[in-house]
Design a protein around this motif. Sequence first.
Motif, PDB file in Angstrom:
ATOM      1  N   CYS A  60       5.875  51.617 -37.556  1.00  0.00           N
ATOM      2  CA  CYS A  60       5.801  52.249 -38.869  1.00  0.00           C
ATOM      3  C   CYS A  60       4.502  51.789 -39.534  1.00  0.00           C
ATOM      4  O   CYS A  60       4.346  50.604 -39.835  1.00  0.00           O
ATOM      5  CB  CYS A  60       6.991  51.853 -39.740  1.00  0.00           C
ATOM      6  N   TYR A  61       3.590  52.735 -39.741  1.00  0.00           N
ATOM      7  CA  TYR A  61       2.330  52.414 -40.397  1.00  0.00           C
ATOM      8  C   TYR A  61       2.451  52.677 -41.892  1.00  0.00           C
ATOM      9  O   TYR A  61       3.028  53.683 -42.320  1.00  0.00           O
ATOM     10  CB  TYR A  61       1.191  53.254 -39.820  1.00  0.00           C
ATOM     11  N   ILE A 103       8.216  42.850 -35.956  1.00  0.00           N
ATOM     12  CA  ILE A 103       6.999  42.195 -36.409  1.00  0.00           C
ATOM     13  C   ILE A 103       6.577  42.850 -37.720  1.00  0.00           C
ATOM     14  O   ILE A 103       6.621  44.079 -37.870  1.00  0.00           O
ATOM     15  CB  ILE A 103       5.878  42.243 -35.354  1.00  0.00           C
ATOM     16  N   LEU A 104       6.172  42.019 -38.664  1.00  0.00           N
ATOM     17  CA  LEU A 104       5.815  42.463 -40.005  1.00  0.00           C
ATOM     18  C   LEU A 104       4.463  41.867 -40.353  1.00  0.00           C
ATOM     19  O   LEU A 104       4.292  40.645 -40.315  1.00  0.00           O
ATOM     20  CB  LEU A 104       6.879  41.994 -41.009  1.00  0.00           C
ATOM     21  N   ALA A 105       3.502  42.711 -40.703  1.00  0.00           N
ATOM     22  CA  ALA A 105       2.168  42.186 -40.955  1.00  0.00           C
ATOM     23  C   ALA A 105       1.358  43.154 -41.795  1.00  0.00           C
ATOM     24  O   ALA A 105       1.687  44.332 -41.928  1.00  0.00           O
ATOM     25  CB  ALA A 105       1.441  41.912 -39.641  1.00  0.00           C
ATOM     26  N   LEU A 140       3.675  47.704 -40.120  1.00  0.00           N
ATOM     27  CA  LEU A 140       2.292  47.282 -40.269  1.00  0.00           C
ATOM     28  C   LEU A 140       1.642  47.940 -41.482  1.00  0.00           C
ATOM     29  O   LEU A 140       1.715  49.166 -41.645  1.00  0.00           O
ATOM     30  CB  LEU A 140       1.492  47.646 -39.015  1.00  0.00           C
ATOM     31  N   GLY A 141       1.005  47.135 -42.326  1.00  0.00           N
ATOM     32  CA  GLY A 141       0.387  47.653 -43.535  1.00  0.00           C
ATOM     33  C   GLY A 141      -1.124  47.505 -43.536  1.00  0.00           C
ATOM     34  O   GLY A 141      -1.662  46.503 -43.056  1.00  0.00           O
ATOM     35  N   PRO A 195       4.610  47.478 -46.188  1.00  0.00           N
ATOM     36  CA  PRO A 195       5.539  47.392 -45.052  1.00  0.00           C
ATOM     37  C   PRO A 195       6.830  46.657 -45.399  1.00  0.00           C
ATOM     38  O   PRO A 195       7.866  46.914 -44.793  1.00  0.00           O
ATOM     39  CB  PRO A 195       4.726  46.645 -43.985  1.00  0.00           C
ATOM     40  N   THR A 196       6.778  45.760 -46.383  1.00  0.00           N
ATOM     41  CA  THR A 196       8.000  45.064 -46.810  1.00  0.00           C
ATOM     42  C   THR A 196       9.022  46.017 -47.413  1.00  0.00           C
ATOM     43  O   THR A 196      10.217  45.711 -47.426  1.00  0.00           O
ATOM     44  CB  THR A 196       7.658  43.963 -47.828  1.00  0.00           C
TER      45      THR A 196
END
Length: 252
Positions: free
Chosen positions: A156-157, A107-109, A133-134, A170-171
Amino acid sequence: MKPQKVKLKIIENEKFGDGFYRVTCESEEILPHIAAGQFAHLKVPGKDLRRPICVYRNTEHTITFMVASIGAGTAAFVAQCKGAEFDALLPLGNGFPILPDKTNIAILAGGSGCAPLLKIAEDNPSLNVTALLGFQNKAYRDAYKDDFDRVCKKVCYCTDDGSLGYHGYPTDLLTEIAPEVLYVCGAPGLMRTAKEYCRKLGVIGFASMEQRMGCGVGACLVCSVKIMVDGTEKLLRACADGPVFPLQDIVL
């Protein structure tokens, strides 16, 4: 599933950072099944139009919303105190599909875009989920507490100011993972990067489109999204046809 009108009472209203709120409510009646990515249409004090807010997490009798106070409607909603009651229509929209033969998930957000994605991992414990997550800073991340750490295999924050975790977007970390399915929600730049990543590596992608909505039920066409359908660009409704669409079909 036809949406239901339910009466909710605020039992916790917490503020994090500059105008970001975690609002938890309770319902005397059992809440219907709510899929990851679906949303609720909330009655707001002093406003004729309801406000669409994604469902962050829920149990049979509780439901939590992550709300960014960015307009008069959301400001009026988060201004309510503990004990305030309101009604909500839920669930609305089409959520994230869970593919039965795919278990390696990412999940990417970014920011409030993280909210629709928690339930993917929380409601499907058999999945191996990596979360990228960003956030602007640590205060915004704190609104999510340890929820993602509890249900994801790896988290991963990333923060814009370097106050927590990776200093960057996060990308930037996409090249370090190789999921079978990527679920996305966030700013257009994040979406474009994710779409290209999925195209190059042959990864299946789904994205929740955060659009400004009017009626929330597909009648007003305010929330139109450009989607490729059988090779033709069409305008579909985020509220009724989405908000989740195949990532490769979204025109960004």
